[in-house]
Each structure stands twice: as C-alpha cells, then as structure tokens.
Design a protein around this motif. Structure first.
Motif, PDB file in Angstrom:
ATOM      1  N   THR A 159       5.253 -30.595 -46.863  1.00 42.80           N
ATOM      2  CA  THR A 159       5.082 -29.561 -45.857  1.00 42.80           C
ATOM      3  C   THR A 159       5.803 -29.754 -44.688  1.00 42.80           C
ATOM      4  OG1 THR A 159       2.834 -30.239 -44.859  1.00 42.80           O
ATOM      5  CG2 THR A 159       2.938 -28.699 -46.936  1.00 42.80           C
ATOM      6  N   VAL A 160       6.241 -28.714 -44.106  1.00 42.42           N
ATOM      7  CA  VAL A 160       6.787 -29.005 -42.697  1.00 42.42           C
ATOM      8  C   VAL A 160       6.141 -27.870 -41.693  1.00 42.42           C
ATOM      9  CG1 VAL A 160       9.019 -29.939 -43.440  1.00 42.42           C
ATOM     10  CG2 VAL A 160       9.023 -27.416 -42.866  1.00 42.42           C
ATOM     11  N   PRO A 161       6.103 -28.059 -40.517  1.00 47.24           N
ATOM     12  CA  PRO A 161       5.566 -27.190 -39.697  1.00 47.24           C
ATOM     13  C   PRO A 161       6.577 -25.923 -39.354  1.00 47.24           C
ATOM     14  CG  PRO A 161       6.062 -29.265 -38.363  1.00 47.24           C
ATOM     15  CD  PRO A 161       6.467 -29.385 -39.667  1.00 47.24           C
ATOM     16  N   TYR A 162       6.282 -25.130 -40.319  1.00 50.68           N
ATOM     17  CA  TYR A 162       7.191 -24.125 -40.332  1.00 50.68           C
ATOM     18  C   TYR A 162       7.459 -23.002 -39.098  1.00 50.68           C
ATOM     19  CZ  TYR A 162      10.831 -21.410 -42.811  1.00 50.68           C
ATOM     20  OH  TYR A 162      12.071 -20.826 -43.286  1.00 50.68           O
ATOM     21  N   GLY A 163       6.415 -23.090 -38.079  1.00 50.89           N
ATOM     22  CA  GLY A 163       6.340 -22.523 -37.055  1.00 50.89           C
ATOM     23  C   GLY A 163       7.574 -22.879 -36.103  1.00 50.89           C
ATOM     24  N   VAL A 164       8.117 -24.052 -36.313  1.00 52.54           N
ATOM     25  CA  VAL A 164       9.157 -24.812 -35.392  1.00 52.54           C
ATOM     26  C   VAL A 164      10.521 -24.020 -35.870  1.00 52.54           C
ATOM     27  CG1 VAL A 164      10.783 -26.753 -35.252  1.00 52.54           C
ATOM     28  CG2 VAL A 164       8.344 -26.918 -35.133  1.00 52.54           C
ATOM     29  N   PRO A 165      10.859 -23.978 -37.216  1.00 47.29           N
ATOM     30  CA  PRO A 165      12.067 -22.978 -37.662  1.00 47.29           C
ATOM     31  C   PRO A 165      12.004 -21.454 -37.262  1.00 47.29           C
ATOM     32  CG  PRO A 165      11.313 -24.270 -39.350  1.00 47.29           C
ATOM     33  CD  PRO A 165      10.278 -24.806 -38.502  1.00 47.29           C
ATOM     34  N   ILE A 166      10.736 -21.012 -37.314  1.00 43.70           N
ATOM     35  CA  ILE A 166      10.641 -19.633 -36.911  1.00 43.70           C
ATOM     36  C   ILE A 166      10.823 -19.418 -35.624  1.00 43.70           C
ATOM     37  CG2 ILE A 166       8.921 -17.756 -36.455  1.00 43.70           C
ATOM     38  CD1 ILE A 166       7.217 -18.932 -39.058  1.00 43.70           C
ATOM     39  N   ALA A 167      10.468 -20.367 -34.798  1.00 44.01           N
ATOM     40  CA  ALA A 167      10.762 -20.169 -33.173  1.00 44.01           C
ATOM     41  C   ALA A 167      12.286 -20.497 -32.999  1.00 44.01           C
ATOM     42  CB  ALA A 167      10.076 -21.352 -32.271  1.00 44.01           C
ATOM     43  N   LEU A 168      12.996 -21.524 -33.581  1.00 45.32           N
ATOM     44  CA  LEU A 168      14.389 -21.897 -33.360  1.00 45.32           C
ATOM     45  C   LEU A 168      15.140 -20.424 -33.948  1.00 45.32           C
ATOM     46  CD1 LEU A 168      14.568 -25.392 -34.694  1.00 45.32           C
ATOM     47  CD2 LEU A 168      14.846 -24.523 -32.438  1.00 45.32           C
ATOM     48  N   GLY A 169      15.038 -20.257 -35.212  1.00 50.01           N
ATOM     49  CA  GLY A 169      15.689 -18.898 -35.866  1.00 50.01           C
ATOM     50  C   GLY A 169      15.690 -17.615 -34.958  1.00 50.01           C
ATOM     51  N   THR A 170      14.205 -17.466 -34.439  1.00 54.18           N
ATOM     52  CA  THR A 170      13.863 -16.372 -33.696  1.00 54.18           C
ATOM     53  C   THR A 170      14.616 -16.207 -32.183  1.00 54.18           C
ATOM     54  OG1 THR A 170      11.948 -16.024 -34.588  1.00 54.18           O
ATOM     55  CG2 THR A 170      11.936 -14.987 -32.542  1.00 54.18           C
ATOM     56  N   LEU A 171      14.604 -17.598 -31.660  1.00 52.73           N
ATOM     57  CA  LEU A 171      15.122 -17.476 -30.336  1.00 52.73           C
ATOM     58  C   LEU A 171      16.670 -17.560 -30.259  1.00 52.73           C
ATOM     59  CD1 LEU A 171      12.457 -19.887 -28.585  1.00 52.73           C
ATOM     60  CD2 LEU A 171      12.688 -17.480 -28.321  1.00 52.73           C
ATOM     61  N   VAL A 172      17.292 -18.123 -31.354  1.00 52.74           N
ATOM     62  CA  VAL A 172      18.612 -18.328 -31.392  1.00 52.74           C
ATOM     63  C   VAL A 172      18.947 -16.815 -31.684  1.00 52.74           C
ATOM     64  CG1 VAL A 172      20.570 -18.880 -32.752  1.00 52.74           C
ATOM     65  CG2 VAL A 172      19.045 -20.697 -31.978  1.00 52.74           C
TER      66      VAL A 172
END
Length: 181
Positions: A159-172
C-alpha cells in the motif's frame, strides 16, 4: 452574496484547497489515515467558497463532489483505495467542479503510479507490485473474474499513502491548469 472581488474569492479557494491537501497528505504519510473531520471540512470549505460565486458555481461544486465521490467509492469497493482517500476525492471534486475533474483525476492517477513504483522499488518489491496489480485486474467481475482477489486489507498487500498523490495531482492541476471557479 458577499461583496468581494473574484480574485479574492479565488485566492480563498486556492488557500483552502492547498491547506486541505497538505494536511491530508501529511496525515496519510504519518498515520495512513485521512480523518473524516478533515474531508468533511474540505467539502464544506469548497462549497462555502463556491457559494460566494453564486448558484451556478455552487451547483458545479456539488456535481464535482458527487462525481469524484462516485469514482472514489468504486475504487474503494474493489479494494484499490481506502475510504479516506475516496472521501478526499469528494472534497477535491467540490473544489474542481465537473469541468476540471477529469484532468485532476488523470494527474492523480499518474502521481499515484509514480509514488507506487518509487515506493516499492525502494523496497526491492517491484515484481510483487506487478503481480499484485495483475491479480487486482483479474479479480474484477467486469473482466470475467470471480470478484475475489487482493485488496488493501489482504495480508502482505503493498500500500501507499494515496493522500499524497491526490494532493500532488490536485494541486498541480489547480495551479498549473489555472482552474477558476
């Protein structure tokens, strides 16, 4: 409607979204959880800011939240995402609205793949990631699978902490794409 210019309201939306995403990513990294209080506060903040832009903006926020929640809960139902991640997608969708949702989701997916590959490669488990991913796809009933298979809760699941990709993709997407409410 509050007397404020749209630049001020847009800045408030940007600050709210950035705060939500940074706190969610940090929480997910530290505890592997995204609290309900955070996702609900993010949803409320998005809809509150959108309401200041008028009814069409608020309606778009509700639509974006609904569509993003639906996508998130499909991923949750098949065991590919945690419930906190799905709810964070709903809050993100409220900020984005339906017009910006697909672009944001695409960047989130790309960021998620990169984070997953880097995370497991650092552990020397890249072959296991590929096997687990294939098992996940094979288990989907829509592809003729039996509906059973690997889930986030499966023993040994990567598993990965998917909150990180959500934050990255959203903010970009928000800042590079010039999203405007």
């Amino acid at each position: 409607m509050i007397a404020a210019d749209s630049r001020t309201l847009q800045a408030a939306a940007s600050m709210s979204l950035t705060g939500l995403m940074v706190v969610a990513a940090w929480s997910d990294l530290r505890t592997r959880r995204i609290p309900n209080q955070l996702t609900i506060a993010g949803l409320v903040a998005a809809l509150l800011v959108r309401s200041l832009f008028g009814w069409p903006a608020l309606s778009a926020g509700v639509q974006g939240a609904g569509l993003a929640l639906a996508a998130g809960f499909v991923l949750y139902a098949i065991g590919a995402m945690g419930a906190g991640d799905a709810k964070l997608l709903g809050a993100m969708g409220a900020f984005m609205g339906p017009d910006n949702l697909i672009g944001a989701l695409a960047l989130i997916m790309i960021a998620g793949m990169i984070v997953a590959v880097v995370s497991v490669a650092r552990k020397g488990l890249l072959p296991l990631l590929l096997v687990n991913t294939l098992d996940l796809f094979r288990s989907w009933k829509i592809f003729g699978g039996d509906g059973q298979g690997r889930r986030l809760t499966s023993p040994g699941a990567l598993t990965v902490p998917y909150g990180v990709p959500i934050a990255l993709g959203t903010l970009v997407w928000w800042f590079a794409g010039g999203v405007r409410i």
